[in-house]
Write an enzyme that holds these catalytic residues in place. Sequence first.
Site, PDB file in Angstrom:
ATOM      1  N   ASP A 211       0.836  -1.211   0.000  1.00 39.21           N
ATOM      2  CA  ASP A 211       0.000   0.000   0.000  1.00 39.21           C
ATOM      3  C   ASP A 211       0.866   1.255   0.000  1.00 39.21           C
ATOM      4  OD1 ASP A 211      -2.283  -1.513  -0.007  1.00 39.21           O
ATOM      5  OD2 ASP A 211      -2.725  -1.243   2.129  1.00 39.21           O
ATOM      6  N   GLU A 237      -2.740  -2.026  -9.241  1.00 34.73           N
ATOM      7  CA  GLU A 237      -1.480  -1.290  -9.340  1.00 34.73           C
ATOM      8  C   GLU A 237      -1.412  -0.470 -10.612  1.00 34.73           C
ATOM      9  OE1 GLU A 237      -0.579  -5.482 -10.916  1.00 34.73           O
ATOM     10  OE2 GLU A 237      -1.932  -4.526  -9.479  1.00 34.73           O
TER      11      GLU A 237
END
Length: 298
Positions: A211, A237
């Site tokens: 994260d 992503e």
Amino acid sequence: MESSQTGGAAGGVPGFNPDDSCLYRQIVDALDEGVYLVDSERRITYWNTGAEKLTGFTSDEVLGRACCDGILQHVTESDDSMCGGACPISKALLSGEVCSSEVYLRHKAGHRLPVRVRVSPLRDESGGLIGAVESFSDNRPTVAVRAQLAELRRQAMLDPLTGLGNRRFAEQELTHRLDELSRYGWNFGVIFVDVDRFKSVNDRWGHEVGDEVLKMVARDLQVDLRETDRVCRWGGEEFLAMVLNVDEHRLLYIANKLRYLVEQSGFERAGGPVRVTVSVGATMAVPGESREQLVARA
């Protein structure tokens, strides 16, 4: 009819002097709304109980003073003073017409209070303007609902991890930009960014570090783009940026620069430095294509 009087004070505006009848005063003082009268010089001549409750100022403190003498201090949402041409009372006295607006006033305690105001000009028997009456009510419930709705809309368009616009926001922006391209010929390009081998980052460092990597990449992309450009989290992503008013050469330069900036970024963890690279695709939008076609090309 006789009754005890509570709050407020009499004034000198011709055609409506509350002291002419206790009944007038009882009716106006029974209202939750604030009501006050001004003469043609904007001096306050009557101030009801509702005005005292809403503003904190008593009738003794305001009678005979101009409404702009540091009393209500009508201001806009951005705290700009309205005392002058933008003042609701000034507008009503200048135009001779009813004026309604949503403004803020300064409470005696110093805080701002959102109010909804309505100002009606007062005329004498010959039709000449002799003053105005303003009624105002607490507008906090309406303002609170609007703020709540705005926050809900913001959250619906916001990626909670990176703080960027989410995919829904990106899709709306793409539709809007493609429409501008077709209508006005305003060029823009799309840059698609994918973090390389992101699964291996999660496998090695854990999802918390993963994260942090996504937030780092988001900051890199956002910092280097202009305020007029848009960068969003497309999903997982993947990120998507819309760069306005560029040609193909400039777009490719920006895409490579973003790739380099991410490559140079990183942070330390107990197991060593955390770094990632990204793969980047870029393409200019073409009039008439769909957003799906544009993203697929990128």
